[in-house]
Write an enzyme that holds these catalytic residues in place. Structure first.
Site, short mmCIF file in Angstrom:
data_model
loop_
_atom_site.label_atom_id
_atom_site.label_comp_id
_atom_site.label_asym_id
_atom_site.label_seq_id
_atom_site.Cartn_x
_atom_site.Cartn_y
_atom_site.Cartn_z
N CYS A 168 -7.89 1.02 -19.40
CA CYS A 168 -7.42 1.71 -18.19
C CYS A 168 -6.30 0.95 -17.48
CB CYS A 168 -8.57 1.97 -17.23
SG CYS A 168 -9.29 0.45 -16.57
N HIS A 213 0.81 -1.22 0.00
CA HIS A 213 0.00 0.00 0.00
C HIS A 213 0.84 1.26 0.00
CE1 HIS A 213 -3.20 -2.79 1.85
NE2 HIS A 213 -2.91 -3.07 0.60
N GLU A 272 -11.80 -7.50 -17.65
CA GLU A 272 -10.47 -7.96 -17.21
C GLU A 272 -10.42 -9.46 -17.01
OE1 GLU A 272 -9.43 -5.71 -13.69
OE2 GLU A 272 -11.44 -5.86 -12.87
N ASP A 302 -5.14 -7.16 -15.24
CA ASP A 302 -5.71 -8.47 -14.91
C ASP A 302 -6.01 -9.28 -16.17
OD1 ASP A 302 -5.80 -8.84 -12.10
OD2 ASP A 302 -7.22 -7.17 -11.98
#
Ligand code: PEP
Ligand code: MG
Length: 596
Positions: free
Chosen positions: A523, A210, A452, A476
């Site tokens: 994206c 993160h 995806e 993905d």
């Protein structure tokens, strides 16, 4: 009295091989790109011990007991707050902190050292030195590795004694700070003054941790996996961070500094060229308009809309605020965030993706639920449909946040039409609920989906009767298409987004969307790399959404391109048996002077 005899003198550190006065170079891994030269700041400051002899031994006894208590409590708190998404090394380090902090032998040695007349601080240093020397003689590599943890722990204890904050976030920072830590959480990074932070260096870290996500969102270079970093660094050292190659220098020589200053100047010049394009359209030489949007996920991303001249937010990853928070954001907090995002975007469109949790995106406050194959497991829309409360609340917040505006929502990881239909029905139920209560909602809606999962690419005619738009998540999509973990560096180079098979898959999606008259954008990371983006434009993709830093380079590429020529080139090569068309596309770009 200070006892002498077999006690190891203070300052032993120098003899154990750590010199913090010579140039030091290391190779890490770049997790957030960028280049920086600045002053090192230790995230966990080292305390300099000045008072060695106790004036009041009783008082020092009391101080050491209190500090040890506080240290134990803070280590327990660290373990409680530990990010379960990243068990491995950090967890091991924390457990090792706990082991030392609870070790009766260690605490007894501290007490004995205080009893000899040392201040609590000097006692900590002395015991550190002794233990260090003893551990250095160990042949067991595991124990030698734990030395590092012991040093960290000693430092923590000294900070408790000095009454200092746990981190440097509250101390005054130089203007060009390069933050140095073993590891840190996303919230800790956000505690620092963004305007003074130039780079982050970590001993640990991973591309999906993160803190890396937040650094990328803030546009701060981050290099991780730098062995020996914290031992080598001192607050105030010059530090050079190359977030392209992963190279790091501490206390660099003049030559190295000059070389990097030249590199920095070149980069600044490139940035100025990109900035000059900010208000120019992304149009190819043969007149094809390409809509360039940016990806976002935190409110810290929003100023980048104006800075980059992006035409909107093509992917707002709503899970990021959930991931960097210590608890589940409330309905009111979510509503405020979505309203802020729309306000910052003004007339520009924003596509909110509903929570994409699971896989590598784990909430620090959620109960871990280990799975054999998390990327293929209970995640994203699967989780949302099974436990719809979270999604319902999120949609409620979006409806309220988008009052009077157009609301665009899409769902992650949809694998077949029925999942899309169920998710869309859930949104529509919330809209009716709003109407029943007589509240004003968004002015209009567009409800689409990420593409995806490869199966969805083969269901487009049916899907596009129900979905308003498609956004191709190539990160993905690629991992599932090639059956290759997107985060595994060992196979990272084996499959290429520019493989004929992948391009054919995307071309078929573009054709299906065109046939259905529904917009399609890309994206995933593929849209952010000029050469890949060139191929996407050649395949007929009209909207690309990317990290803010990529908008300038991709726009520069688009404006130098003849779309029809790339289309012809790809059409001619799509049946090629080559593993990737990259070399051919690169050669084309170089010959045509297209910056990629
Ligand atoms: C993708 O998979 O391409 C995508 C954009 O989503 P994320 O990277 O958040 O999984
Ligand atoms: Mg994805």
């Amino acid at each position: 009295m200070i006892a002498s005899g077999d006690l190891i003198p203070l300052g032993e550190l120098e003899e154990t091989g750590i010199r913090r006065d010579r140039p030091w170079r290391a190779q890490g891994t770049a997790f957030a790109e960028g280049l920086a030269i600045g002053n090192a700041v230790l995230h966990e400051p080292r305390v300099k011990v000045e008072r060695l002899i106790a004036e009041d031994v009783e008082e020092e006894r009391r101080r050491i007991e209190k500090a040890v208590e506080e240290l134990r409590a803070s280590v327990d708190a660290l373990i409680d707050a530990h990010d379960p998404a990243h068990p491995g090394e950090s967890r091991e380090v924390l457990e090792s902190y706990r082991m030392f902090a609870q070790d009766a032998g260690w605490v007894n040695r501290l007490r004995e050292a205080v009893n000899t007349g040392l201040t609590a601080e000097a006692a900590v240093e002395r015991v550190q030195s002794e233990t260090r020397a003893r551990m250095m003689r160990q042949t067991d590599p595991y124990l030698r590795e734990r030395l590092h943890d012991l040093d960290d722990l000693g430092n923590r204890l000294l900070r408790h004694l000095a009454g200092l904050a746990d981190t440097a976030a509250l101390l005054s920072m130089p203007e060009n700070a390069v933050l140095i830590a073993r590891n840190m959480g996303p919230a800790e990074l956000l505690d620092y003054d963004r305007t003074r932070l130039k780079a982050v260096l970590l001993e640990e870290g991973s591309p999906t941790s993160h803190v890396s996500i937040v650094a990328r969102a803030l546009g701060i270079p981050l290099v991780g996996r730098i062995e020996g970093l914290v031992d080598q660094a001192d607050t105030g050292n010059w530090a050079i961070v190359d977030g392209e190659t992963g190279e790091v220098h501490l206390r660099p020589t003049g030559d190295i500094q000059n070389a990097y200053r030249a590199k920095l100047a070149l980069r600044a010049q490139r940035q100025a060229e990109f900035a000059a394009l900010r208000d120019k359209p992304a149009v190819t030489r043969d007149g094809a308009m390409v809509q360039l949007m940016m990806n976002a996920g935190l409110s810290t991303d929003l100023p980048m809309l104006d800075e980059t001249g992006a035409e909107g937010i093509g992917l707002f990853r709503t899970e990021l605020p959930f991931m960097v928070s210590h608890r589940l954001p409330t309905l009111a907090e979510q509503t405020q965030l979505y309203a802020d995002v729309l306000a910052a975007a003004g007339p520009r469109p924003v596509v909110f993706r509903t929570l994409d949790l699971g896989g590598d995106k784990v909430l620090p406050y959620a109960k871990p639920d280990p799975e054999e194959n998390p990327a293929l497991g209970w995640r994203a829309i699967r989780m949302a449909l099974d436990r719809p409360v979270l999604l319902r609340y999120q949609v409620r917040a979006m409806l309220a946040g988008a009052r009077g505006r157009q609301l665009r929502i899409m769902f992650p990881m949809v694998a077949h039409v029925a999942e899309f239909r169920a998710a869309r029905a859930l949104v529509e139920r919330e809209v009716r609920r709003l109407e029943r209560h007589g509240h004003q909602g968004p002015e209009s809606f567009a409800i689409g989906t990420m593409l995806e999962v490869p199966s969805l690419a083969f269901a487009l005619p049916a899907l596009l009767k129900e979905a308003d738009f498609l956004s191709v998540g190539t990160n993905d999509l690629m991992q599932f298409f090639f059956a290759a973990d997107r985060g595994n560096p060992r196979i990272g180079g084996r499959y290429d987004a520019l493989a004929p098979a992948m391009l054919r898959l995307i071309a078929s999606c573009v054709a299906a969307a065109r046939e259905a008259g529904k917009p399609l954008s890309v994206c995933g990371e593929m849209a952010a790399r000029p050469l890949e983006a060139m191929a996407l434009v050649g395949l007929g993709v009209e909207t690309l959404s990317m990290s803010p830093q990529a908008v300038g380079p991709v726009k520069m590429m688009v404006r130098a391109l003849d779309r029809s020529k790339v289309t012809d080139l790809i059409n001619g090569l799509i049946d090629s048996p080559e593993a990737s068309l990259r070399p051919r596309l690169k050669e084309f770009a170089d010959t045509a002077n297209i910056p990629v």
